[in-house]
Every structure is written in structure tokens, then in C-alpha cells.
Design a protein around this motif. Structure first.
Motif, PDB file in Angstrom:
ATOM      1  N   ASN A 244       0.835  -1.207   0.000  1.00 36.47           N
ATOM      2  CA  ASN A 244       0.000   0.000   0.000  1.00 36.47           C
ATOM      3  C   ASN A 244       0.872   1.260   0.000  1.00 36.47           C
ATOM      4  O   ASN A 244       0.470   2.294  -0.541  1.00 36.47           O
ATOM      5  CB  ASN A 244      -0.943   0.016   1.206  1.00 36.47           C
ATOM      6  CG  ASN A 244      -2.157  -0.881   1.006  1.00 36.47           C
ATOM      7  OD1 ASN A 244      -2.621  -1.064  -0.114  1.00 36.47           O
ATOM      8  ND2 ASN A 244      -2.671  -1.435   2.083  1.00 36.47           N
TER       9      ASN A 244
ATOM     10  N   GLY B   2       0.848   4.078  -3.045  1.00 38.88           N
ATOM     11  CA  GLY B   2       0.467   5.456  -2.755  1.00 38.88           C
ATOM     12  C   GLY B   2      -0.672   5.631  -1.763  1.00 38.88           C
ATOM     13  O   GLY B   2      -1.155   6.746  -1.574  1.00 38.88           O
ATOM     14  N   LEU B   3      -1.118   4.550  -1.115  1.00 37.15           N
ATOM     15  CA  LEU B   3      -2.194   4.692  -0.129  1.00 37.15           C
ATOM     16  C   LEU B   3      -1.693   5.194   1.209  1.00 37.15           C
ATOM     17  O   LEU B   3      -2.402   5.899   1.920  1.00 37.15           O
ATOM     18  CB  LEU B   3      -2.923   3.356   0.078  1.00 37.15           C
ATOM     19  CG  LEU B   3      -4.137   3.170  -0.819  1.00 37.15           C
ATOM     20  CD1 LEU B   3      -3.740   2.406  -2.053  1.00 37.15           C
ATOM     21  CD2 LEU B   3      -5.226   2.440  -0.081  1.00 37.15           C
ATOM     22  N   TYR B   4      -0.482   4.751   1.571  1.00 34.99           N
ATOM     23  CA  TYR B   4       0.126   5.211   2.826  1.00 34.99           C
ATOM     24  C   TYR B   4       1.463   5.850   2.512  1.00 34.99           C
ATOM     25  O   TYR B   4       2.126   5.469   1.551  1.00 34.99           O
ATOM     26  CB  TYR B   4       0.410   4.031   3.779  1.00 34.99           C
ATOM     27  CG  TYR B   4      -0.770   3.229   4.235  1.00 34.99           C
ATOM     28  CD1 TYR B   4      -1.997   3.822   4.515  1.00 34.99           C
ATOM     29  CD2 TYR B   4      -0.633   1.858   4.424  1.00 34.99           C
ATOM     30  CE1 TYR B   4      -3.064   3.053   4.960  1.00 34.99           C
ATOM     31  CE2 TYR B   4      -1.703   1.093   4.862  1.00 34.99           C
ATOM     32  CZ  TYR B   4      -2.910   1.696   5.126  1.00 34.99           C
ATOM     33  OH  TYR B   4      -3.955   0.936   5.563  1.00 34.99           O
ATOM     34  N   ARG B   5       1.853   6.782   3.380  1.00 33.79           N
ATOM     35  CA  ARG B   5       3.213   7.325   3.312  1.00 33.79           C
ATOM     36  C   ARG B   5       4.049   6.604   4.367  1.00 33.79           C
ATOM     37  O   ARG B   5       3.590   6.415   5.493  1.00 33.79           O
ATOM     38  CB  ARG B   5       3.193   8.830   3.614  1.00 33.79           C
ATOM     39  CG  ARG B   5       2.438   9.641   2.562  1.00 33.79           C
ATOM     40  CD  ARG B   5       3.252   9.823   1.293  1.00 33.79           C
ATOM     41  NE  ARG B   5       4.281  10.826   1.443  1.00 33.79           N
ATOM     42  CZ  ARG B   5       4.052  12.134   1.316  1.00 33.79           C
ATOM     43  NH1 ARG B   5       2.843  12.595   1.046  1.00 33.79           N
ATOM     44  NH2 ARG B   5       5.035  12.989   1.450  1.00 33.79           N
TER      45      ARG B   5
ATOM     46  N   THR C 184       8.880  10.339  -4.126  1.00 31.73           N
ATOM     47  CA  THR C 184       7.840  10.411  -3.103  1.00 31.73           C
ATOM     48  C   THR C 184       6.512  10.137  -3.787  1.00 31.73           C
ATOM     49  O   THR C 184       6.141  10.862  -4.705  1.00 31.73           O
ATOM     50  CB  THR C 184       7.811  11.808  -2.452  1.00 31.73           C
ATOM     51  OG1 THR C 184       9.103  12.061  -1.896  1.00 31.73           O
ATOM     52  CG2 THR C 184       6.773  11.877  -1.342  1.00 31.73           C
TER      53      THR C 184
ATOM     54  N   LEU D  87       2.732  10.282  -3.813  1.00 30.05           N
ATOM     55  CA  LEU D  87       1.821  11.158  -3.079  1.00 30.05           C
ATOM     56  C   LEU D  87       0.419  10.596  -2.912  1.00 30.05           C
ATOM     57  O   LEU D  87      -0.285  10.948  -1.980  1.00 30.05           O
ATOM     58  CB  LEU D  87       1.721  12.506  -3.816  1.00 30.05           C
ATOM     59  CG  LEU D  87       3.054  13.251  -3.987  1.00 30.05           C
ATOM     60  CD1 LEU D  87       2.888  14.409  -4.965  1.00 30.05           C
ATOM     61  CD2 LEU D  87       3.563  13.735  -2.629  1.00 30.05           C
ATOM     62  N   SER D  88      -0.002   9.742  -3.843  1.00 37.75           N
ATOM     63  CA  SER D  88      -1.392   9.270  -3.844  1.00 37.75           C
ATOM     64  C   SER D  88      -1.489   8.075  -4.774  1.00 37.75           C
ATOM     65  O   SER D  88      -0.580   7.838  -5.572  1.00 37.75           O
ATOM     66  CB  SER D  88      -2.303  10.385  -4.372  1.00 37.75           C
ATOM     67  OG  SER D  88      -1.981  10.626  -5.741  1.00 37.75           O
ATOM     68  N   PRO D  89      -2.596   7.324  -4.701  1.00 36.02           N
ATOM     69  CA  PRO D  89      -2.765   6.220  -5.644  1.00 36.02           C
ATOM     70  C   PRO D  89      -2.728   6.706  -7.104  1.00 36.02           C
ATOM     71  O   PRO D  89      -2.177   6.036  -7.968  1.00 36.02           O
ATOM     72  CB  PRO D  89      -4.145   5.654  -5.289  1.00 36.02           C
ATOM     73  CG  PRO D  89      -4.311   5.984  -3.844  1.00 36.02           C
ATOM     74  CD  PRO D  89      -3.642   7.323  -3.659  1.00 36.02           C
ATOM     75  N   ARG D  90      -3.287   7.878  -7.348  1.00 33.33           N
ATOM     76  CA  ARG D  90      -3.258   8.384  -8.720  1.00 33.33           C
ATOM     77  C   ARG D  90      -1.825   8.661  -9.164  1.00 33.33           C
ATOM     78  O   ARG D  90      -1.424   8.342 -10.282  1.00 33.33           O
ATOM     79  CB  ARG D  90      -4.105   9.660  -8.844  1.00 33.33           C
ATOM     80  CG  ARG D  90      -4.003  10.252 -10.238  1.00 33.33           C
ATOM     81  CD  ARG D  90      -4.689  11.579 -10.338  1.00 33.33           C
ATOM     82  NE  ARG D  90      -6.132  11.393 -10.361  1.00 33.33           N
ATOM     83  CZ  ARG D  90      -6.970  12.257 -10.908  1.00 33.33           C
ATOM     84  NH1 ARG D  90      -6.517  13.359 -11.464  1.00 33.33           N
ATOM     85  NH2 ARG D  90      -8.249  12.031 -10.901  1.00 33.33           N
ATOM     86  N   HIS D  91      -1.068   9.250  -8.264  1.00 36.58           N
ATOM     87  CA  HIS D  91       0.339   9.517  -8.566  1.00 36.58           C
ATOM     88  C   HIS D  91       1.083   8.201  -8.811  1.00 36.58           C
ATOM     89  O   HIS D  91       1.887   8.091  -9.740  1.00 36.58           O
ATOM     90  CB  HIS D  91       0.958  10.316  -7.417  1.00 36.58           C
ATOM     91  CG  HIS D  91       2.355  10.775  -7.681  1.00 36.58           C
ATOM     92  ND1 HIS D  91       3.304  10.876  -6.696  1.00 36.58           N
ATOM     93  CD2 HIS D  91       2.975  11.140  -8.832  1.00 36.58           C
ATOM     94  CE1 HIS D  91       4.447  11.294  -7.232  1.00 36.58           C
ATOM     95  NE2 HIS D  91       4.268  11.465  -8.527  1.00 36.58           N
TER      96      HIS D  91
END
Ligand code: ADP
Ligand code: MG
Length: 226
Positions: free
Chosen positions: A52, A56-59, A73, A75-79
Motif C-alpha cells: 500500500n 500510494g495509499l500510505y506514506r 515520493t 503522493l497518492s494512488p493516482r500519482h
């Protein structure tokens, strides 16, 4: 197999804590194009958390993610998708009232008004034929079986041209026959040069499906085997 080349993904020293639990502690993992990498471990070992993070679900609380050698880095699932990382989650993330086409096209970059649903559908149909993943594309996905919904999730990764594909315990929801078909699809994706992660808690599946195996226990990487 191209073990000598640079890994497509290198996770370095990944740490992730949830209240009261170290889900990932200092985990290193290399993923290579054209290989299936099994992530093996008991329930709660930290497998989903680690992937995850890549999806991109968790940092992560600490650690680095290198994609093609570049520290990144996510940033998000879309990224993550834009970077070529896609994940078929243990609990699917499809919207029940939407069709396959709507689910797959939704959330993609660009204003929704400009998306040609017919073109999207033909492209999906082509993938579904090419990979032998027959599935109704114009029915609300809530009406489909879990096996069919999983195919839609896989089509979604193909549609978005993911080159790093993560499958989280994919056979848990499948019949034995569907599981065999999935195994063939996974091998094929890997043959096309994708880096595949196959999460499982079953040793037999890890041995059958994968080129390399990493074992997680209580959030720590305890072994990586060829
Ligand atoms: P696995 O996929 O190997 O079964 P997980 O990565 O799901 O393991 O979980 C690792 C640990 O982190 C478990 O103890 C789990 O309960 C905890 N955990 C996972 N996700 C969360 C979350 N969102 N919030 C709190 N705890 C979590
Ligand atoms: Mg899990």
C-alpha cells in the motif's frame, strides 16, 4: 529474468507504524522487470502495508522508494498510477453502481467530460480478449462475481499501462479453476516485462507462481530467496 540490471523498484529501510503496531520495520525489497516476486507471510506480517505504501495509499514513516534508481515520493494512488504502479487490492476498490468502463475511466487524469467512453470500452474489450479475461463491461459491477470483479481490476491496470503490478492475496476470492487462469495471466504479464508482486500467505502459491520470494514476519523482512 534480469537480475543483473537495476531494479525497477527499490524499497529501502521502509518503516510504518500504526497505533500500537510496527507494521513495517526497516524493510528492503527490490523488484525487477520480468519477474514475479512473491511476498510471503502470515496474516498481520505487514505485506499489504508495504505494498500500500508503494501504491500510494500510505506514506512511510521512514525509508526510501527508488523507481528506476530515482528517489521518489509517492503522493497518492493516482500519482502511483502515473508512475506505473498499480495494485489489485484484497478488498476491491470498485464502485458497485458503476460499470467496468465507468470504474476504470473514472479517476483518471483529465476532465471527465472529455473522456470517450466508447473508445475506452473498445480498448478494454481488446485487452480482455487478448488476455482471455472475458467479463461484462457494461453491467454495474455490483452484479458481478468476485472473480469477474477481479478481472476488471486487472483490466484497469492494463488500461493504465502499469508496469509494476501488485496482486494482494488474489486467489483468496477465487475458485480453483479461476485461480489457475489467474496464474497463467500473472505469468504472461511477467513475460511481457512487467514487475509483478504476488502477495500470499500460502507457501505453495509462492513457490508455484514466483521467481523470487521475500518473507515478512512481524513487520520485518526475514529472508529473500531466489
Ligand atoms: P498482512 O497484509 O501481512 O496481513 P497488514 O499489512 O495488513 O498485514 O497489517 C500489518 C499490521 O498492521 C497488522 O497488525 C494490522 O492490524 C496493522 N494495520 C494494517 N493496516 C492498518 C491500519 N490502517 N490501521 C491500523 N492498523 C493497521
Ligand atoms: Mg494483507
Amino acid at each position: 529474468m534480469n537480475d543483473i540490471s537495476q531494479p525497477l523498484v527499490a524499497l529501502r529501510g521502509i518503516c510504518k507504524t500504526f497505533p500500537g503496531v510496527n507494521a513495517n520495520q526497516d524493510v528492503d525489497l527490490d523488484l525487477y522487470a520480468g519477474q514475479v516476486h512473491a511476498l510471503l507471510g502470515e496474516n498481520g506480517a505487514g505485506k499489504s502495508t508495504l505494498m500500500n505504501i508503494l501504491a500510494g495509499l500510505y506514506r512511510p514513516d521512514a525509508g526510501q522508494i527508488l523507481l528506476d534508481g530515482q528517489e521518489t515520493t509517492i503522493l497518492s494512488p493516482r500519482h502511483a498510477f502515473e508512475l506505473g504502479v498499480g495494485m489489485v487490492h484484497q478488498h476491491f476498490m470498485l464502485v458497485d453502481s458503476f460499470t467496468a468502463v465507468e470504474n476504470i475511466v473514472l479517476g483518471m487524469a483529465g476532465p471527465a467530460l472529455h473522456i470517450d467512453l466508447n473508445a475506452a470500452e473498445s480498448r478494454l474489450r481488446a485487452f480482455s480478449q487478448q488476455y482471455g479475461m472475458e467479463v461484462p463491461l457494461n453491467v454495474p459491477v455490483g452484479a458481478l462475481t468476485v472473480g469477474q470483479r477481479q478481472r476488471i481490476e486487472i483490466l484497469r491496470l492494463l488500461y493504465r499501462q502499469a508496469n509494476i503490478m501488485i496482486f494482494d492475496e488474489p486467489t483468496a476470492v477465487l475458485t480453483p479453476q479461476e485461480a489457475d487462469t489467474l496464474g497463467a495471466i500473472v505469468r504472461r504479464l511477467c513475460g511481457e516485462g512487467k514487475a509483478v508482486v504476488y502477495i500470499t500467505h500460502k507457501l505453495r502459491e509462492a513457490l508455484t507462481f514466483s521467481d523470487r520470494i521475500s518473507v515478512l514476519r512481524n513487520g520485518r523482512l526475514v529472508a529473500t530467496l531466489a
